[in-house]
Design a protein around this motif. Sequence first.
Motif, PDB file in Angstrom:
ATOM      1  N   LEU A   1       0.827  -1.203   0.000  1.00 21.67           N
ATOM      2  CA  LEU A   1       0.000   0.000   0.000  1.00 21.67           C
ATOM      3  C   LEU A   1       0.867   1.262   0.000  1.00 21.67           C
ATOM      4  O   LEU A   1       0.558   2.230  -0.710  1.00 21.67           O
ATOM      5  N   LEU A   2       1.949   1.245   0.762  1.00 20.95           N
ATOM      6  CA  LEU A   2       2.856   2.398   0.784  1.00 20.95           C
ATOM      7  C   LEU A   2       3.500   2.624  -0.579  1.00 20.95           C
ATOM      8  O   LEU A   2       3.537   3.749  -1.089  1.00 20.95           O
ATOM      9  N   VAL A   3       4.010   1.546  -1.157  1.00 23.06           N
ATOM     10  CA  VAL A   3       4.689   1.651  -2.450  1.00 23.06           C
ATOM     11  C   VAL A   3       3.705   2.042  -3.550  1.00 23.06           C
ATOM     12  O   VAL A   3       3.984   2.947  -4.349  1.00 23.06           O
ATOM     13  N   SER A   4       2.548   1.391  -3.594  1.00 22.15           N
ATOM     14  CA  SER A   4       1.587   1.695  -4.659  1.00 22.15           C
ATOM     15  C   SER A   4       1.055   3.118  -4.529  1.00 22.15           C
ATOM     16  O   SER A   4       0.814   3.787  -5.537  1.00 22.15           O
ATOM     17  N   SER A   5       0.909   3.592  -3.316  1.00 20.71           N
ATOM     18  CA  SER A   5       0.477   4.975  -3.120  1.00 20.71           C
ATOM     19  C   SER A   5       1.540   5.953  -3.628  1.00 20.71           C
ATOM     20  O   SER A   5       1.221   6.945  -4.297  1.00 20.71           O
ATOM     21  N   ALA A   6       2.795   5.663  -3.329  1.00 20.02           N
ATOM     22  CA  ALA A   6       3.881   6.534  -3.801  1.00 20.02           C
ATOM     23  C   ALA A   6       3.952   6.533  -5.327  1.00 20.02           C
ATOM     24  O   ALA A   6       4.119   7.592  -5.950  1.00 20.02           O
ATOM     25  N   VAL A   7       3.803   5.356  -5.939  1.00 21.12           N
ATOM     26  CA  VAL A   7       3.827   5.276  -7.405  1.00 21.12           C
ATOM     27  C   VAL A   7       2.647   6.042  -7.984  1.00 21.12           C
ATOM     28  O   VAL A   7       2.799   6.828  -8.923  1.00 21.12           O
ATOM     29  N   HIS A   8       1.470   5.826  -7.412  1.00 23.43           N
ATOM     30  CA  HIS A   8       0.279   6.535  -7.894  1.00 23.43           C
ATOM     31  C   HIS A   8       0.482   8.050  -7.787  1.00 23.43           C
ATOM     32  O   HIS A   8       0.181   8.788  -8.732  1.00 23.43           O
ATOM     33  N   ASN A   9       0.985   8.514  -6.653  1.00 22.42           N
ATOM     34  CA  ASN A   9       1.198   9.952  -6.470  1.00 22.42           C
ATOM     35  C   ASN A   9       2.208  10.509  -7.468  1.00 22.42           C
ATOM     36  O   ASN A   9       2.049  11.624  -7.963  1.00 22.42           O
ATOM     37  N   ALA A  10       3.232   9.745  -7.754  1.00 24.54           N
ATOM     38  CA  ALA A  10       4.252  10.210  -8.699  1.00 24.54           C
ATOM     39  C   ALA A  10       3.712  10.266 -10.127  1.00 24.54           C
ATOM     40  O   ALA A  10       4.131  11.105 -10.920  1.00 24.54           O
ATOM     41  N   LEU A  11       2.768   9.383 -10.462  1.00 21.97           N
ATOM     42  CA  LEU A  11       2.275   9.281 -11.824  1.00 21.97           C
ATOM     43  C   LEU A  11       1.067  10.167 -12.116  1.00 21.97           C
ATOM     44  O   LEU A  11       0.713  10.325 -13.293  1.00 21.97           O
ATOM     45  N   THR A  12       0.444  10.714 -11.102  1.00 22.15           N
ATOM     46  CA  THR A  12      -0.721  11.547 -11.341  1.00 22.15           C
ATOM     47  C   THR A  12      -0.360  13.009 -11.141  1.00 22.15           C
ATOM     48  O   THR A  12       0.394  13.353 -10.237  1.00 22.15           O
ATOM     49  N   PRO A  13      -0.880  13.877 -11.999  1.00 16.87           N
ATOM     50  CA  PRO A  13      -0.540  15.293 -11.914  1.00 16.87           C
ATOM     51  C   PRO A  13      -0.840  15.910 -10.541  1.00 16.87           C
ATOM     52  O   PRO A  13      -0.033  16.662 -10.009  1.00 16.87           O
ATOM     53  N   GLU A  14      -1.986  15.550  -9.961  1.00 19.31           N
ATOM     54  CA  GLU A  14      -2.330  16.138  -8.661  1.00 19.31           C
ATOM     55  C   GLU A  14      -1.475  15.593  -7.520  1.00 19.31           C
ATOM     56  O   GLU A  14      -1.320  16.235  -6.500  1.00 19.31           O
TER      57      GLU A  14
END
Length: 116
Positions: free
Chosen positions: A98-111
């Motif tokens: 969950l930590l890693v996927s959240s970080a990846v998601h945050n890095a890949l989305t403009p917001e």
Amino acid sequence: MSRIQAQQDAQIIRAALPLLTLTLIGDRESYGYEIVERLSKLGLDVSTGLVYPVLSRLERDRLVTTRSVASNSGPPRKYFTLTPEGQDARSSAHNQWLLVSSAVHNALTPEGNTDD
């Protein structure tokens, strides 16, 4: 798909496979090929050549126990069940994912990518 992309895809699947395997076994006792089929239903194209080494490591690390059950269509099936240590490992791996996927998601989305 480029060779590099294929390698990256394979690495991501290999990284997730122990967590997915622990999760599927935690949901219900399963044998190896059944796990491959369940992963396929989730949309992952994995082979027995990827899953069985994971199962062997989980067994060696005492995260799963096994029992042999006679099969009508070949050799006995080896069923896997989580141990208490396996349940702890699944929970820990889930939290890390969950930590890693959240970080990846945050890095890949403009917001989410607020590089200030």
